[in-house]
Design an enzyme around this catalytic site. Structure first.
Site, PDB file in Angstrom:
ATOM      1  N   GLY A 169      -8.102 -11.416  -1.096  1.00  0.00           N
ATOM      2  CA  GLY A 169      -6.914 -11.980  -0.529  1.00  0.00           C
ATOM      3  C   GLY A 169      -6.769 -12.959  -1.692  1.00  0.00           C
ATOM      4  N   ARG A 170      -7.527 -12.780  -2.824  1.00  0.00           N
ATOM      5  CA  ARG A 170      -7.204 -13.884  -4.101  1.00  0.00           C
ATOM      6  C   ARG A 170      -5.870 -13.482  -4.606  1.00  0.00           C
ATOM      7  NH1 ARG A 170     -12.617 -13.398  -7.441  1.00  0.00           N
ATOM      8  NH2 ARG A 170     -12.385 -11.354  -6.806  1.00  0.00           N
ATOM      9  N   PRO A 171      -5.054 -14.533  -5.099  1.00  0.00           N
ATOM     10  CA  PRO A 171      -3.847 -14.146  -5.856  1.00  0.00           C
ATOM     11  C   PRO A 171      -4.323 -13.509  -7.044  1.00  0.00           C
ATOM     12  CG  PRO A 171      -4.134 -16.575  -5.571  1.00  0.00           C
ATOM     13  CD  PRO A 171      -5.218 -15.964  -4.784  1.00  0.00           C
ATOM     14  N   ALA A 229     -13.987  -2.501  -4.146  1.00  0.00           N
ATOM     15  CA  ALA A 229     -12.647  -1.955  -3.999  1.00  0.00           C
ATOM     16  C   ALA A 229     -11.832  -2.315  -2.960  1.00  0.00           C
ATOM     17  CB  ALA A 229     -12.977  -0.442  -4.195  1.00  0.00           C
ATOM     18  N   GLY A 230     -10.635  -2.307  -3.235  1.00  0.00           N
ATOM     19  CA  GLY A 230      -9.556  -2.305  -2.083  1.00  0.00           C
ATOM     20  C   GLY A 230      -8.297  -1.308  -2.355  1.00  0.00           C
ATOM     21  N   HIS A 231      -8.197  -0.458  -1.578  1.00  0.00           N
ATOM     22  CA  HIS A 231      -6.934   0.619  -1.952  1.00  0.00           C
ATOM     23  C   HIS A 231      -6.022   0.402  -0.684  1.00  0.00           C
ATOM     24  CE1 HIS A 231      -9.517   2.031  -4.991  1.00  0.00           C
ATOM     25  NE2 HIS A 231     -10.385   2.639  -4.021  1.00  0.00           N
ATOM     26  N   LYS A 290      -4.434   3.267  -7.395  1.00  0.00           N
ATOM     27  CA  LYS A 290      -5.401   4.624  -7.280  1.00  0.00           C
ATOM     28  C   LYS A 290      -5.244   5.058  -5.999  1.00  0.00           C
ATOM     29  CE  LYS A 290      -8.975   1.992  -8.791  1.00  0.00           C
ATOM     30  NZ  LYS A 290      -8.207   0.791  -9.146  1.00  0.00           N
ATOM     31  N   VAL A 349       7.608   4.286  -7.487  1.00  0.00           N
ATOM     32  CA  VAL A 349       8.847   3.521  -7.421  1.00  0.00           C
ATOM     33  C   VAL A 349       8.799   2.761  -5.909  1.00  0.00           C
ATOM     34  CG1 VAL A 349      10.329   4.804  -8.784  1.00  0.00           C
ATOM     35  CG2 VAL A 349      10.268   5.667  -6.442  1.00  0.00           C
ATOM     36  N   GLY A 350       7.648   2.677  -5.238  1.00  0.00           N
ATOM     37  CA  GLY A 350       7.603   2.034  -4.100  1.00  0.00           C
ATOM     38  C   GLY A 350       6.147   2.394  -3.367  1.00  0.00           C
ATOM     39  N   GLN A 357     -12.444   0.353  -9.368  1.00  0.00           N
ATOM     40  CA  GLN A 357     -12.070  -0.772 -10.469  1.00  0.00           C
ATOM     41  C   GLN A 357     -11.328  -0.044 -11.517  1.00  0.00           C
ATOM     42  OE1 GLN A 357     -15.719  -0.319  -8.836  1.00  0.00           O
ATOM     43  NE2 GLN A 357     -14.580  -1.730  -7.749  1.00  0.00           N
ATOM     44  N   ASP A 410      -6.531  -2.288  -9.059  1.00  0.00           N
ATOM     45  CA  ASP A 410      -5.453  -2.387  -8.314  1.00  0.00           C
ATOM     46  C   ASP A 410      -4.215  -1.733  -8.931  1.00  0.00           C
ATOM     47  OD1 ASP A 410      -7.116  -3.939  -6.650  1.00  0.00           O
ATOM     48  OD2 ASP A 410      -6.760  -5.702  -7.691  1.00  0.00           O
ATOM     49  N   THR A 428      -6.676  -7.099  -2.133  1.00  0.00           N
ATOM     50  CA  THR A 428      -6.726  -6.209  -0.847  1.00  0.00           C
ATOM     51  C   THR A 428      -8.192  -6.709  -0.147  1.00  0.00           C
ATOM     52  OG1 THR A 428      -5.658  -4.591  -1.794  1.00  0.00           O
ATOM     53  CG2 THR A 428      -6.746  -3.786   0.250  1.00  0.00           C
TER      54      THR A 428
HETATM   55  P1  GDP Z   1      -5.985   0.448  -6.068  1.00  0.00           P
HETATM   56  O1  GDP Z   1      -7.022  -0.348  -5.660  1.00  0.00           O
HETATM   57  O2  GDP Z   1      -5.923   0.811  -7.285  1.00  0.00           O
HETATM   58  O3  GDP Z   1      -5.670   1.430  -5.017  1.00  0.00           O
HETATM   59  O4  GDP Z   1      -4.698  -0.404  -5.853  1.00  0.00           O
HETATM   60  P2  GDP Z   1      -4.485  -1.572  -4.797  1.00  0.00           P
HETATM   61  O5  GDP Z   1      -4.303  -0.753  -3.259  1.00  0.00           O
HETATM   62  O6  GDP Z   1      -5.324  -2.562  -4.589  1.00  0.00           O
HETATM   63  O7  GDP Z   1      -3.140  -2.375  -5.123  1.00  0.00           O
HETATM   64  C1  GDP Z   1      -1.786  -1.581  -5.331  1.00  0.00           C
HETATM   65  C2  GDP Z   1      -0.707  -2.188  -4.498  1.00  0.00           C
HETATM   66  O8  GDP Z   1       0.496  -1.513  -4.842  1.00  0.00           O
HETATM   67  C3  GDP Z   1      -1.039  -1.344  -3.066  1.00  0.00           C
HETATM   68  O9  GDP Z   1      -0.500  -2.467  -2.161  1.00  0.00           O
HETATM   69  C4  GDP Z   1      -0.136  -0.298  -2.871  1.00  0.00           C
HETATM   70  O10 GDP Z   1       0.503  -0.040  -1.546  1.00  0.00           O
HETATM   71  C5  GDP Z   1       0.963  -0.691  -3.847  1.00  0.00           C
HETATM   72  N1  GDP Z   1       1.750   0.208  -4.586  1.00  0.00           N
HETATM   73  C6  GDP Z   1       1.297   1.351  -5.213  1.00  0.00           C
HETATM   74  N2  GDP Z   1       2.251   2.051  -5.889  1.00  0.00           N
HETATM   75  C7  GDP Z   1       3.311   1.411  -5.931  1.00  0.00           C
HETATM   76  C8  GDP Z   1       4.318   1.380  -6.389  1.00  0.00           C
HETATM   77  O11 GDP Z   1       4.888   2.227  -6.966  1.00  0.00           O
HETATM   78  N3  GDP Z   1       5.652   0.437  -6.262  1.00  0.00           N
HETATM   79  C9  GDP Z   1       5.187  -0.511  -5.378  1.00  0.00           C
HETATM   80  N4  GDP Z   1       6.036  -1.306  -4.993  1.00  0.00           N
HETATM   81  N5  GDP Z   1       3.972  -0.855  -4.622  1.00  0.00           N
HETATM   82  C10 GDP Z   1       3.036   0.334  -5.053  1.00  0.00           C
HETATM   83  P1  IMO Z   2     -10.142  -1.809  -7.011  1.00  0.00           P
HETATM   84  O1  IMO Z   2     -10.832  -0.446  -6.944  1.00  0.00           O
HETATM   85  C1  IMO Z   2      -9.605  -5.523  -9.107  1.00  0.00           C
HETATM   86  C2  IMO Z   2     -13.667  -7.461 -10.211  1.00  0.00           C
HETATM   87  C3  IMO Z   2     -13.756  -8.771  -9.394  1.00  0.00           C
HETATM   88  C4  IMO Z   2     -14.507  -9.524 -10.456  1.00  0.00           C
HETATM   89  C5  IMO Z   2     -15.388  -8.388 -11.291  1.00  0.00           C
HETATM   90  C6  IMO Z   2     -16.795  -8.188 -10.798  1.00  0.00           C
HETATM   91  O2  IMO Z   2      -9.390  -2.379  -5.766  1.00  0.00           O
HETATM   92  O3  IMO Z   2      -9.155  -1.621  -8.250  1.00  0.00           O
HETATM   93  P2  IMO Z   2     -17.815  -7.441  -8.399  1.00  0.00           P
HETATM   94  O4  IMO Z   2     -17.744  -7.890  -7.065  1.00  0.00           O
HETATM   95  O5  IMO Z   2     -17.508  -6.061  -8.637  1.00  0.00           O
HETATM   96  O6  IMO Z   2     -19.442  -7.750  -9.166  1.00  0.00           O
HETATM   97  O7  IMO Z   2     -16.830  -8.213  -9.279  1.00  0.00           O
HETATM   98  O8  IMO Z   2     -14.752  -7.271 -10.801  1.00  0.00           O
HETATM   99  N1  IMO Z   2     -13.213  -6.620  -9.295  1.00  0.00           N
HETATM  100  C7  IMO Z   2     -12.041  -5.886  -9.092  1.00  0.00           C
HETATM  101  N2  IMO Z   2     -10.620  -6.387  -9.511  1.00  0.00           N
HETATM  102  N3  IMO Z   2      -9.773  -4.493  -8.053  1.00  0.00           N
HETATM  103  C8  IMO Z   2     -11.036  -3.994  -8.098  1.00  0.00           C
HETATM  104  O9  IMO Z   2     -11.367  -2.895  -7.358  1.00  0.00           O
HETATM  105  C9  IMO Z   2     -12.318  -4.707  -8.215  1.00  0.00           C
HETATM  106  N4  IMO Z   2     -13.629  -4.635  -8.032  1.00  0.00           N
HETATM  107  C10 IMO Z   2     -14.037  -5.530  -8.652  1.00  0.00           C
HETATM  108  O10 IMO Z   2     -12.584  -9.473  -8.956  1.00  0.00           O
HETATM  109  O11 IMO Z   2     -13.585 -10.024 -11.529  1.00  0.00           O
HETATM  110 MG    MG Z   3      -7.491  -2.380  -5.181  1.00  0.00          MG
END
Ligand code: GDP
Ligand code: IMO
Ligand code: MG
Length: 429
Positions: free
Chosen positions: A301-303, A39-41, A16, A413-414, A223, A13, A298
């Site tokens: 929904g976990r904190p 994954a969740g992007h 990426k 930066v956002g 990941q 997270d 993403t």
């Molecule tokens: P990923 O799994 O590595 O693709 O990352 P996630 O999408 O799960 O989490 C990154 C979160 O940060 C997303 O909600 C993006 O929209 C947000 N984000 C990415 N770059 C920035 C940044 O530079 N600033 C802010 N405020 N949010 C960002």
């Molecule tokens: P992105 O691509 C953050 C974590 C899970 C758990 C561990 C194993 O969005 O960065 P799994 O279901 O893969 O066997 O769970 O890995 N985990 C992630 N944490 N971002 C992710 O993907 C993750 N994918 C798996 O929370 O701790």
């Molecule tokens: Mg993610």
């Protein structure tokens, strides 16, 4: 021409998806090489939010061909749900290619992921419950189902039968769950075959030809480094190789073709699920980072657990991945702090560690050694050059750069597509 690998430097997270999207039209192919819909992007384009799980982030760029590589595990229901969702929003997904060798997340593996976690109780990993671990376990045990098996009903049935013969015993006798019917599974999987067939390709060959023609190929990790099954905080990891080495095995592109490795490093740290996290904050500052950074998963929904940036982890990511460039994301989230702590080393029972401790027990006991940098109060979300950043924000970036040992080429930066400070081209200069 350039084959670029993009990985997460921390626990996932990091942003990426946004970084991949940023390179957009400069990249011809984006390959997902590991993981699945764990994954969740989140990508924000013109204020519109897209949440991708299984599809490579390049799907949002019309000129880019997205590829699901052989190292990925595919939940076909999720694949088509995601495709339909994007098509309904006007995104053309017709270019998608899927490796014939990628493994399928069978319905029994989703069940097994959840019941195993429940069975582990306090020793659970905190998985996403998507069937990722059991599917990779099947792959290694040579009892997995591959994409190509869907096109040979006889083989598919044999493989499902073989898998269920054992798994049904486990489900019924250990977990007290109902056994799963072979027909049920075979029918479900065959139901996707016709729709999947036109997407299936020898993706390693396609990518080799693309590179020979001078196209740019980006291999995008799901990941991150510390969730990697070999190099992460085992057993609190995912079940695939999320580091740059995994890009080769998970795509069929050899190491000799890789020109550049970009690591995404969040300006602070987060982690979802269980496992050690030295800089984790359990106080108001942790809550501040969670609120300001909107740190909620993403996928589930976990904190997310939050803490300060850890440059021991960053340095480790540089070493394991051979990072050439870092992108620091979410620097804007740190705006408004008097002091910004940066973890530079660990104290483990009175001994200073500048590198990741070899023993997991030591990592569990690691107490961060912080350097406190001065903060900044100015809104940085519209800065586009390094010089526009407040001087203390610049100092923060430069100090992190020094500590992680590879240049910082861009700074987020956002969340928006254009909210980036660029220092060096990510594609090579
Ligand atoms: P990923 O799994 O590595 O693709 O990352 P996630 O999408 O799960 O989490 C990154 C979160 O940060 C997303 O909600 C993006 O929209 C947000 N984000 C990415 N770059 C920035 C940044 O530079 N600033 C802010 N405020 N949010 C960002
Ligand atoms: P992105 O691509 C953050 C974590 C899970 C758990 C561990 C194993 O969005 O960065 P799994 O279901 O893969 O066997 O769970 O890995 N985990 C992630 N944490 N971002 C992710 O993907 C993750 N994918 C798996 O929370 O701790
Ligand atoms: Mg993610």
């Amino acid at each position: 021409m350039p084959a670029i690998v993009l990985v997460g430097a921390q626990w996932g997270d990091e942003g990426k998806g946004k970084a991949t999207d940023l390179m957009g039209s400069d990249v011809d192919y984006v390959v997902k090489f590991n993981g699945g819909n764990n994954a969740g992007h989140t990508i924000v384009i013109d204020g519109e939010k897209y949440a991708l799980h299984l599809l490579p982030s390049g799907i949002l760029t019309p000129t880019c061909t997205p590829v699901i590589g052989n190292g990925v595990v595919i939940d076909l229901a999720v694949l088509f749900e995601e495709i339909d969702g994007l098509e309904a929003r006007g995104v053309d997904t017709s270019r998608l290619l899927v490796s014939a060798n990628a493994h399928i997340i069978a319905p029994y593996n989703r069940v097994l992921d959840k019941v195993t976690e429940r069975f582990l109780g306090s020793r659970k990993i905190g998985t996403t419950g998507r069937g990722i671990g059991p599917t990779y376990a099947d792959k290694m045990s040579r009892t997995g189902i591959r994409v190509q098996d869907l096109f040979d009903e006889k083989i598919l049935r044999q493989k499902v039968e073989a898998a269920l013969e054992f798994k049904n015993q486990v489900l019924a006798k250990i977990y007290n769950r109902r056994a799963i019917e072979v027909d049920e599974v075979v029918e479900e999987l065959l139901g996707y075959a016709a729709r999947l067939r036109p997407m299936v390709a020898d993706t390693s060959l396609v990518l080799e030809q693309a590179l020979n023609e001078g196209r740019t190929v980006l291999m995008e990790a799901g990941q991150a480094t510390l969730l990697d099954v070999d190099h992460g905080t085992y057993p609190f990891v995912t079940s695939s190789n999320a580091t740059s080495g995994g890009a080769c095995t998970g795509s069929g592109i050899p190491p000799t073709r890789i020109d550049r490795v970009i690591a995404i490093l969040k300006a602070y740290s987060t982690r979802v699920g269980e496992g050690p996290f030295p800089t984790e904050l359990h106080d108001d500052m942790g809550e501040f980072l969670r609120k300001t950074g909107a740190e909620y998963g993403t996928t589930t929904g976990r904190p997310r657990r939050c803490g300060w940036v850890d440059t021991v982890v960053g340095r480790y990511a540089t070493r394991i991945n051979g990072v050439t460039d870092f992108v620091i994301t979410k620097l804007d989230v740190l705006t408004g702090l008097d002091k910004v702590p940066v973890c530079v080393a660990y104290d483990v029972d009175g001994v200073r560690h500048d590198e990741m401790p070899v023993n997991q027990t030591d990592f569990h006991h690691a107490v961060p050694v912080y350097e406190e940098l001065d903060g900044w109060w100015e809104d940085i979300s519209s800065c586009r050059t390094f010089e526009e950043l407040p001087v203390n924000a610049q100092r923060y970036v430069l100090r992190v750069e020094e500590l992680v040992g590879a240049r910082v080429s861009a700074i987020g930066v956002g969340p928006g597509r254009d909210q980036i400070v660029s220092r060096h081209s990510l594609l090579g200069d």
